[in-house]
Design a protein around this motif. Structure first.
Motif, PDB file in Angstrom:
ATOM      1  N   ALA A 197      62.247  11.383  32.862  1.00 41.86           N
ATOM      2  CA  ALA A 197      61.516  10.309  31.831  1.00 41.86           C
ATOM      3  C   ALA A 197      60.337  10.843  31.354  1.00 41.86           C
ATOM      4  CB  ALA A 197      61.070   9.215  32.986  1.00 41.86           C
ATOM      5  N   ILE A 198      59.835  10.592  30.361  1.00 41.18           N
ATOM      6  CA  ILE A 198      58.889  10.972  29.720  1.00 41.18           C
ATOM      7  C   ILE A 198      57.959  10.039  28.898  1.00 41.18           C
ATOM      8  CG2 ILE A 198      57.906  12.367  27.563  1.00 41.18           C
ATOM      9  CD1 ILE A 198      60.442  14.275  27.972  1.00 41.18           C
ATOM     10  N   SER A 199      56.688  10.022  29.055  1.00 37.71           N
ATOM     11  CA  SER A 199      55.804   8.865  28.746  1.00 37.71           C
ATOM     12  C   SER A 199      54.584   9.772  28.173  1.00 37.71           C
ATOM     13  CB  SER A 199      55.261   7.901  29.629  1.00 37.71           C
ATOM     14  OG  SER A 199      56.510   7.341  30.525  1.00 37.71           O
ATOM     15  N   ARG A 200      53.700   9.065  27.431  1.00 38.51           N
ATOM     16  CA  ARG A 200      52.260   9.482  26.832  1.00 38.51           C
ATOM     17  C   ARG A 200      51.223   9.365  27.837  1.00 38.51           C
ATOM     18  NH1 ARG A 200      49.605   7.908  22.437  1.00 38.51           N
ATOM     19  NH2 ARG A 200      50.418   5.981  22.528  1.00 38.51           N
TER      20      ARG A 200
ATOM     21  N   ASP B  45      53.497  15.872  20.105  1.00 38.50           N
ATOM     22  CA  ASP B  45      54.139  14.909  19.177  1.00 38.50           C
ATOM     23  C   ASP B  45      55.531  14.335  19.695  1.00 38.50           C
ATOM     24  OD1 ASP B  45      51.783  14.910  17.524  1.00 38.50           O
ATOM     25  OD2 ASP B  45      52.596  16.552  16.532  1.00 38.50           O
ATOM     26  N   PHE B  46      55.767  14.566  20.966  1.00 37.64           N
ATOM     27  CA  PHE B  46      57.414  14.525  21.064  1.00 37.64           C
ATOM     28  C   PHE B  46      57.786  12.707  20.922  1.00 37.64           C
ATOM     29  CE2 PHE B  46      60.573  13.456  24.205  1.00 37.64           C
ATOM     30  CZ  PHE B  46      61.700  14.335  23.971  1.00 37.64           C
ATOM     31  N   ASN B  47      56.799  12.056  21.594  1.00 37.47           N
ATOM     32  CA  ASN B  47      57.068  10.549  21.435  1.00 37.47           C
ATOM     33  C   ASN B  47      57.252  10.092  19.961  1.00 37.47           C
ATOM     34  OD1 ASN B  47      56.704  10.596  24.427  1.00 37.47           O
ATOM     35  ND2 ASN B  47      56.301   8.548  24.232  1.00 37.47           N
ATOM     36  N   TYR B  48      56.181  10.513  19.010  1.00 34.54           N
ATOM     37  CA  TYR B  48      56.301  10.376  17.712  1.00 34.54           C
ATOM     38  C   TYR B  48      57.694  10.667  16.999  1.00 34.54           C
ATOM     39  CZ  TYR B  48      51.368   8.723  18.927  1.00 34.54           C
ATOM     40  OH  TYR B  48      50.534   8.026  19.261  1.00 34.54           O
ATOM     41  N   ASP B  49      57.922  12.056  17.350  1.00 38.90           N
ATOM     42  CA  ASP B  49      59.036  12.699  16.840  1.00 38.90           C
ATOM     43  C   ASP B  49      60.235  11.869  16.854  1.00 38.90           C
ATOM     44  OD1 ASP B  49      57.145  14.494  15.436  1.00 38.90           O
ATOM     45  OD2 ASP B  49      57.539  16.134  16.907  1.00 38.90           O
ATOM     46  N   TYR B  50      60.360  11.494  18.183  1.00 38.21           N
ATOM     47  CA  TYR B  50      61.728  10.576  18.410  1.00 38.21           C
ATOM     48  C   TYR B  50      61.511   9.227  18.635  1.00 38.21           C
ATOM     49  CZ  TYR B  50      63.510  15.228  19.164  1.00 38.21           C
ATOM     50  OH  TYR B  50      63.796  16.390  18.956  1.00 38.21           O
ATOM     51  N   ALA B  51      60.351   8.847  17.442  1.00 36.37           N
ATOM     52  CA  ALA B  51      60.260   7.544  17.321  1.00 36.37           C
ATOM     53  C   ALA B  51      60.544   6.375  18.294  1.00 36.37           C
ATOM     54  CB  ALA B  51      61.613   7.026  16.290  1.00 36.37           C
ATOM     55  N   VAL B  52      59.513   6.726  19.547  1.00 40.60           N
ATOM     56  CA  VAL B  52      59.290   5.777  20.237  1.00 40.60           C
ATOM     57  C   VAL B  52      57.725   5.460  20.686  1.00 40.60           C
ATOM     58  CG1 VAL B  52      61.248   5.948  21.634  1.00 40.60           C
ATOM     59  CG2 VAL B  52      59.467   7.517  22.110  1.00 40.60           C
TER      60      VAL B  52
ATOM     61  N   SER C  78      51.271  -1.935   9.284  1.00 42.63           N
ATOM     62  CA  SER C  78      51.840  -2.131   7.958  1.00 42.63           C
ATOM     63  C   SER C  78      52.998  -2.840   8.225  1.00 42.63           C
ATOM     64  CB  SER C  78      52.273  -0.865   7.540  1.00 42.63           C
ATOM     65  OG  SER C  78      53.510  -0.226   8.383  1.00 42.63           O
ATOM     66  N   GLY C  79      53.706  -3.048   9.464  1.00 43.25           N
ATOM     67  CA  GLY C  79      55.052  -3.830   9.608  1.00 43.25           C
ATOM     68  C   GLY C  79      56.125  -3.152   9.154  1.00 43.25           C
ATOM     69  N   ALA C  80      55.918  -1.669   8.724  1.00 42.98           N
ATOM     70  CA  ALA C  80      56.953  -1.105   8.516  1.00 42.98           C
ATOM     71  C   ALA C  80      58.121  -0.877   9.416  1.00 42.98           C
ATOM     72  CB  ALA C  80      56.600   0.391   8.387  1.00 42.98           C
ATOM     73  N   LYS C  81      59.527  -0.755   9.166  1.00 43.03           N
ATOM     74  CA  LYS C  81      60.343  -0.698   9.966  1.00 43.03           C
ATOM     75  C   LYS C  81      60.595   0.897  10.401  1.00 43.03           C
ATOM     76  CE  LYS C  81      63.286  -4.412   7.925  1.00 43.03           C
ATOM     77  NZ  LYS C  81      64.648  -5.037   7.316  1.00 43.03           N
ATOM     78  N   VAL C  82      60.059   0.942  11.517  1.00 43.52           N
ATOM     79  CA  VAL C  82      59.768   2.197  12.111  1.00 43.52           C
ATOM     80  C   VAL C  82      60.684   2.518  13.456  1.00 43.52           C
ATOM     81  CG1 VAL C  82      57.548   2.811  11.210  1.00 43.52           C
ATOM     82  CG2 VAL C  82      57.925   1.524  13.296  1.00 43.52           C
ATOM     83  N   TYR C  83      61.269   1.333  13.982  1.00 48.75           N
ATOM     84  CA  TYR C  83      62.151   1.569  15.139  1.00 48.75           C
ATOM     85  C   TYR C  83      63.659   1.290  14.750  1.00 48.75           C
ATOM     86  CZ  TYR C  83      63.210   0.387  20.109  1.00 48.75           C
ATOM     87  OH  TYR C  83      63.759   0.352  21.369  1.00 48.75           O
TER      88      TYR C  83
ATOM     89  N   VAL D 243      53.957  -3.091  19.325  1.00 45.55           N
ATOM     90  CA  VAL D 243      53.060  -2.356  19.890  1.00 45.55           C
ATOM     91  C   VAL D 243      53.273  -0.818  19.734  1.00 45.55           C
ATOM     92  CG1 VAL D 243      52.898  -4.313  21.520  1.00 45.55           C
ATOM     93  CG2 VAL D 243      54.565  -2.466  22.005  1.00 45.55           C
ATOM     94  N   GLU D 244      52.328  -0.189  20.401  1.00 42.84           N
ATOM     95  CA  GLU D 244      52.431   1.385  20.400  1.00 42.84           C
ATOM     96  C   GLU D 244      53.226   2.254  20.883  1.00 42.84           C
ATOM     97  OE1 GLU D 244      48.966   3.095  22.263  1.00 42.84           O
ATOM     98  OE2 GLU D 244      48.591   1.426  22.932  1.00 42.84           O
TER      99      GLU D 244
END
Length: 245
Positions: free
Chosen positions: A111-114, A140-147, A156-161, A170-171
């Motif tokens: 498991a990996i968390s920030r 940046d692992f979590n950001y690079d893998y979109a979590v 912005s409400g962007a479709k990022v997930y 949420v973040e």
């Protein structure tokens, strides 16, 4: 619950056999889907990541623990949270005892968390888990893998997930990513899934799916509103059962 017809055992067997035919169709479709998943193209991981673990700093390659396959459970636990996500904990309760079985098939699960390592270790001890849990707080692992998402992305409400199919409020978000390491030491990202794609890894839900009430989440503010951390459930009231009650 919908009303159910009450029938003889013989009639029930016939109805069950008809349903069995549909279950077999689903099994065959699932096998085809799994084969298609294994045939997906890969992406080489060229970025270097350092994680904080009980043994100190570890690279992505270190997380394989000498095996060729790595499954990463993206566990929602932001740096300023006081405890891990209850939904991710629901999944973790399920995979906690699978680790040796996966290892027997050349696969490591972590498991990996920030959140910082100290918070992860404290929560892990509270829950009685033994799986390896690492902190990606300094990369940046979590950001690079979109979590994980920035405040600007959320606002912005962007479709990022889920591959750009939805936003996330949420973040932190849940997910699973899979990696392969070849004999030369190269690492490849082979698969990720999010949202309902995680459903197949939750055995408790699939047990509930066998029951007449199913997941019984209709009418709740959101589907998992009933869920609690394992140590937060209130004891169920005991029903008296004797001839004088």
């Amino acid at each position: 619950m919908q009303p159910h017809k009450i029938v003889s055992r013989e009639e029930w067997i016939e109805a069950r056999k008809a349903h069995l035919a549909h279950e077999k169709e689903y099994t065959q479709a699932r096998d085809r889907l799994s084969e298609e998943r294994r045939a997906l193209p890969w992406v080489k991981v060229d970025k270097a990541y350092l994680f904080d673990g009980p043994a100190g700093k570890q690279t992505l390659a270190d997380l394989f623990a000498g095996r060729s396959q790595l499954v990463v459970q993206h566990f929602m636990f932001a740096p300023d949270w006081t405890e891990g996500c209850k939904s991710c904990s629901f999944w973790a309760d399920g995979f906690e005892r699978m680790i040796p079985h996966l290892a027997a098939r050349d696969t490591t699960l972590v498991a990996i968390s920030r959140a910082p390592l100290a918070k992860l270790q404290a929560f892990k001890q509270r829950m009685g888990w033994t799986f390896d849990w690492l902190s990606s707080a300094d990369n940046d692992f979590n950001y690079d893998y979109a979590v994980s998402f920035t405040p600007d992305q959320i606002k912005s409400g962007a479709k990022v997930y889920n591959f750009g199919t939805s936003g996330f409020g949420v973040e932190e978000a849940p997910g699973i990513s899979v990696f392969f390491r070849d004999e030369a030491g190269s690492i490849f990202h082979t698969y990720s899934c999010f949202a309902r794609g995680l459903d197949m890894m939750n055995a408790a839900y699939h047990y509930l799916d066998l029951t007449p009430l199913g997941r019984h989440e209709e009418g709740l503010p959101y589907p998992m509103d009933w869920l609690r951390l394992r140590d937060q459930y209130q004891p169920a009231p005991v029903q008296a059962s004797c001839c004088h009650s």
